[in-house]
Design an enzyme around this catalytic site. Structure first.
Site, PDB file in Angstrom:
ATOM      1  N   HIS A 194      -2.789   0.081   2.758  1.00  0.00           N
ATOM      2  CA  HIS A 194      -2.597   1.334   3.480  1.00  0.00           C
ATOM      3  C   HIS A 194      -3.252   2.521   2.774  1.00  0.00           C
ATOM      4  CE1 HIS A 194       0.117   4.407   5.562  1.00  0.00           C
ATOM      5  NE2 HIS A 194      -0.420   3.709   6.564  1.00  0.00           N
ATOM      6  N   LYS A 196      -5.747   5.351   1.688  1.00  0.00           N
ATOM      7  CA  LYS A 196      -6.810   6.098   2.371  1.00  0.00           C
ATOM      8  C   LYS A 196      -7.513   6.968   1.333  1.00  0.00           C
ATOM      9  CE  LYS A 196      -4.424   4.454   5.800  1.00  0.00           C
ATOM     10  NZ  LYS A 196      -3.659   5.241   6.733  1.00  0.00           N
ATOM     11  N   ASP A 201     -20.119   9.268  -4.712  1.00  0.00           N
ATOM     12  CA  ASP A 201     -20.620   9.691  -6.024  1.00  0.00           C
ATOM     13  C   ASP A 201     -19.455  10.204  -6.865  1.00  0.00           C
ATOM     14  OD1 ASP A 201     -23.206   8.951  -5.276  1.00  0.00           O
ATOM     15  OD2 ASP A 201     -23.585  10.893  -4.370  1.00  0.00           O
TER      16      ASP A 201
END
Length: 530
Positions: A194, A196, A201
């Site tokens: 889950h 996110k 870079d």
């Protein structure tokens, strides 16, 4: 080990008692089982046990700082430095942090500043050999339906097999007969990846948002952009790589394989797999923590001035940080529960007069979090989704009843608030916006007497059972002394809460809030799965 297991299983008020029983694992385990039974009995009662009133005294103490506060550097002055005993601490300038407020702003940042330019370079005639693309998805969610994330990524994987890696995390708890019987969509309730986090870079975006269309248009979430923060980007890159290593690897022919030498997540021994996964992830956390401690010592405690070359090797001498970032990881299947420990401690230590603004798109707090909200001293304003902006509103089949189940859970909690006479201190508010859904989660902490927050939690956890016990989650704690950044966080909080209405007893008397009997009966059985 038995002491730790019993403490983690029992309600908050037992944990300090268990901590007083070193070398008494049998008694600790017995108390753990007793606390479980007491917790189940308490759930059946309308009024909460009077033990709840002792929550501030009996909950875990703040983890102690292992070294005295540093008088040479800013880290010695903020009260949350105990978190660095658990995770790496990244001191940064607040000028590198930008709080986003809308799906459109999130989309423009992902599209213009990051994805578009990177993909453009990768499609040039001479593909850069040092460019690597690593994508970590959940196996069940990413494989749902005939057209899914896997099929979408296959052309990229086939074209650039040396540069692109697609990892599909499969929970070790979905196996055997259970895996065969549970249909798509419902199988992800057993546990999923889950996290996110979006890395480009030396820059990082932390959010609760996915990358489907609605998150770029009309699904409200939270987002923070950490620009040119190389050490933080390195940490999350290593974390994604670590979880990727214990995941299944997508192949060009749409099959999956395990990494050489790794235990299979659902065909191999579960305990052995979880032990290997714990070691892989904790190695990342501990090595980063050691690196940051060394960098801190080199930056602030050197007896002589560093040369420019030495400074560059140590991470350069930048302006003294006014903001500190702490990555909080929760992977209970692997016995990693750092986020849970930090969140419970923050709620416990929030003093009288402090204000906590807590938001979740799915209001289904764990019992421990509810105990702390109702049993501690700070003021709480909890923002949740009204039924019509719940992501499941209007869904087909059984999923369409999920908003009603959340209404039932909300009403039960509100009734407990009222029964304890806490309506002034604990307030519920419902977000509503026509044509939108609500997915924001996190909290803002305002110290007593302050009109601006000094700390926020932002990332993927929802503060519910799944976030704590089933899924892989990550968020960051941002602690700042910079007034401009505090103002950004305050404005973010205000914008969300301005679109909400206060919950009262009249809220649940509306015809649209009447919950069917079968939903009330089923909710206690399934609330730990959504």
């Amino acid at each position: 080990m038995a002491v730790a297991a019993a403490a983690a299983a029992g309600p908050v008020f037992w944990r300090r008692l268990l901590g007083l029983l070193p070398g008494r694992p049998g008694l600790a385990a017995l108390l753990g089982r007793l606390s479980d039974r007491l917790g189940r009995n308490r759930d059946r009662q309308r009024r909460r046990s009077p033990w709840l009133l002792l929550a501030p005294l009996l909950s875990p103490a703040v983890p102690q700082v292992t070294s005295p506060p540093c008088c040479l550097c800013p880290e010695g002055v903020h009260r949350f430095q105990w978190i660095r005993n658990l995770v790496p601490e990244f001191g940064v300038s607040s000028s590198h942090i930008r709080v986003l407020s809308s799906p459109a702003e999130f989309f423009e940042l992902m599209k213009v500043d990051c994805l578009e330019s990177t993909l453009e370079k990768s499609l040039q005639a001479k593909f850069p050999s040092n460019l690597k693309v690593s994508i970590l998805l959940d196996f069940t969610r990413g494989s749902r339906g005939r057209k899914n994330s896997r099929t979408m990524l296959l052309p990229l994987l086939r074209r650039f097999p040396e540069q692109v890696r697609v990892s599909l995390f499969h929970t070790p708890h979905l196996r055997g007969l259970l895996r065969l019987l549970i249909p798509e969509r419902f199988n992800e309730t057993i546990g999923l990846q889950h996290i996110k986090v979006y890395l480009f870079d030396n820059s990082v975006i932390l959010s609760g948002a996915n990358l489907s269309d609605s998150y770029f248009t009309n699904r409200q979430d939270r987002y923070v952009f950490l620009q040119d923060c190389a050490e933080i980007a390195d940490f999350f890159t290593e974390l994604v790589d670590a979880v990727g290593d214990v995941s299944l690897q997508l192949q060009g022919d749409d099959t999956v394989q395990v990494v050489d030498g790794m235990v299979h997540p659902y065909k191999g021994d579960r305990a052995e797999y979880c032990k290997a996964a714990n070691k892989r992830v904790m190695d990342v956390i501990n090595s980063a923590r050691t690196r940051q401690q060394m960098l801190h010592a080199q930056t602030f405690h050197s007896n002589s001035l560093l040369t420019q070359e030495d400074a560059a090797a140590a991470g350069d001498r930048r302006p003294a940080p006014d903001t500190w970032i702490y990555p909080l990881i929760q992977m209970k299947p692997f016995e990693i529960q750092i986020d849970e420990i930090v969140t419970e401690t923050l709620l416990t230590e929030a003093e009288r007069g402090a204000k906590v603004y807590l938001t979740t798109g799915y209001f289904n707090l764990t019992q421990a979090y509810m105990d702390l909200v109702l049993g501690t001293r700070a003021e709480y304003q909890i923002l949740l989704a009204s039924p019509k902006v719940n992501g499941f509103f209007g869904a087909k089949g059984v999923a369409g009843a999920i908003p009603a189940a959340y209404v039932h859970i909300e009403r039960q909690f509100y009734s407990e608030v009222c029964s304890l006479g806490q309506q002034e201190r604990v307030q519920l508010q419902e977000y509503w916006r026509r044509g939108w859904t609500f997915h924001a989660k996190g909290l803002w902490l305002y110290l007593a007497g302050s009109s601006l927050p000094c700390l926020t939690l932002i990332g993927s956890p929802n503060f519910g059972y799944r976030s704590v016990h089933r899924d892989l989650e990550a968020q960051i704690a941002i602690v700042t002394e910079n007034q401009a950044l505090q103002q950004q966080l305050h404005q973010e909080q205000e914008q969300l809460y301005l679109r909400s209405g206060v919950v009262s007893s009249a809220t649940f008397e509306q015809p649209s809030r009447q919950v069917k009997l079968w939903v009330k009966m089923v909710t206690p059985l399934i609330k730990n799965f959504f």
